[in-house]
Design an enzyme around this catalytic site. Sequence first.
Site, PDB file in Angstrom:
ATOM      1  CE  LYS A  13     -17.854   4.820  -6.723  1.00 22.51           C
ATOM      2  NZ  LYS A  13     -18.745   4.934  -5.752  1.00 22.51           N
ATOM      3  NE  ARG A  88     -15.477  10.877  -5.328  1.00 24.77           N
ATOM      4  CZ  ARG A  88     -14.885   9.605  -5.234  1.00 24.77           C
ATOM      5  NH1 ARG A  88     -14.293   8.911  -5.869  1.00 24.77           N
ATOM      6  NH2 ARG A  88     -15.349   8.939  -3.918  1.00 24.77           N
ATOM      7  NE  ARG A 127     -16.449   1.831   3.040  1.00 23.06           N
ATOM      8  CZ  ARG A 127     -16.244   2.437   2.061  1.00 23.06           C
ATOM      9  NH1 ARG A 127     -16.705   1.786   0.952  1.00 23.06           N
ATOM     10  NH2 ARG A 127     -15.898   3.758   2.040  1.00 23.06           N
ATOM     11  NE  ARG A 131     -12.436   4.849   2.678  1.00 24.61           N
ATOM     12  CZ  ARG A 131     -13.226   5.052   1.570  1.00 24.61           C
ATOM     13  NH1 ARG A 131     -13.446   4.083   0.704  1.00 24.61           N
ATOM     14  NH2 ARG A 131     -13.490   6.339   1.098  1.00 24.61           N
ATOM     15  NE  ARG A 142     -16.464   9.443   1.652  1.00 24.75           N
ATOM     16  CZ  ARG A 142     -16.714   7.952   2.290  1.00 24.75           C
ATOM     17  NH1 ARG A 142     -16.599   7.979   3.584  1.00 24.75           N
ATOM     18  NH2 ARG A 142     -16.683   7.087   1.465  1.00 24.75           N
TER      19      ARG A 142
HETATM   20  P1  AMP Z   1     -13.266   6.484  -2.580  1.00 21.51           P
HETATM   21  O1  AMP Z   1     -12.419   5.773  -2.392  1.00 21.51           O
HETATM   22  O2  AMP Z   1     -13.772   6.618  -4.168  1.00 21.51           O
HETATM   23  O3  AMP Z   1     -14.397   6.766  -1.831  1.00 21.51           O
HETATM   24  O4  AMP Z   1     -12.713   8.124  -2.518  1.00 21.51           O
HETATM   25  C1  AMP Z   1     -12.111   8.381  -1.290  1.00 21.51           C
HETATM   26  C2  AMP Z   1     -11.841   9.870  -1.461  1.00 21.51           C
HETATM   27  O5  AMP Z   1     -10.537  10.147  -2.286  1.00 21.51           O
HETATM   28  C3  AMP Z   1     -12.808  10.713  -1.831  1.00 21.51           C
HETATM   29  O6  AMP Z   1     -13.692  11.302  -0.629  1.00 21.51           O
HETATM   30  C4  AMP Z   1     -11.952  12.138  -2.283  1.00 21.51           C
HETATM   31  O7  AMP Z   1     -11.568  12.727  -1.250  1.00 21.51           O
HETATM   32  C5  AMP Z   1     -10.691  11.321  -3.102  1.00 21.51           C
HETATM   33  N1  AMP Z   1     -11.309  10.909  -4.492  1.00 21.51           N
HETATM   34  C6  AMP Z   1     -11.157   9.929  -4.904  1.00 21.51           C
HETATM   35  N2  AMP Z   1     -11.344   9.747  -6.331  1.00 21.51           N
HETATM   36  C7  AMP Z   1     -11.646  11.106  -6.689  1.00 21.51           C
HETATM   37  C8  AMP Z   1     -11.859  11.855  -7.959  1.00 21.51           C
HETATM   38  N3  AMP Z   1     -11.901  11.094  -9.133  1.00 21.51           N
HETATM   39  N4  AMP Z   1     -11.918  13.222  -7.670  1.00 21.51           N
HETATM   40  C9  AMP Z   1     -11.468  13.887  -6.453  1.00 21.51           C
HETATM   41  N5  AMP Z   1     -11.464  13.188  -5.379  1.00 21.51           N
HETATM   42  C10 AMP Z   1     -11.231  11.728  -5.305  1.00 21.51           C
END
Ligand code: AMP
Length: 188
Positions: A13, A88, A127, A131, A142
Amino acid sequence: MNLVLFGPPGAGKGTQAQSVCQNYGLGHLATGNLFRTHISNETPLGLRVKSILDSGELVPDSIVLDMVKEEIQKDDFKNGVVFDGFPRTVAQAEGLEEVLLNMGLTIDAFIMLDVPEEMLVQRLLSRGEGRSDDTEEKITHRLEVYRKETSPVKGYYEANGHVYSILGTGSIDEVYSRIQSVLDSLRK
Ligand code: AMP
């Protein structure tokens, strides 16, 4: 044009959102990136969400929605938005609809990136972004959170039409050209 770029962790994404934003002049609103910036700047919000991101759980909806409401007012988004990693949960999708409605806006397309699960784990492990949530155990968690809490969001948008499923395998350019075909068909 306002888009939701949707899919499991590791679907690509972020990479695709960047290209779409550059080529269509849209702003990239990635909630995960925003949280990571808050964490590295040690803001009150960052301190509050750090352990949640580390665990791979979701940040509570009200915190996410408050952050998005504030962010979306910025000039970067005046020509349209690509939402990445948001909404989400179904509650976030409902909250977003209300925020957009108040601004006289709507979601024009919900684009789902489909990638087989075995490939997601491999992609995330390799990747190398360093992180803290990219370990095998946390990735598995996740993906579980995605299946339970996030995947129903697709049904929410299906009820309103505008859902496009795209194969997220192959090269970055191949995936991008599939997205581009959808977006170009919308503009006709
Ligand atoms: P991402 O970078 O999108 O993989 O997000 C990393 C982490 O940020 C996720 O595992 C959640 O802990 C938190 N996070 C990001 N976006 C959201 C969202 N829309 N709702 C809830 N938690 C989020």
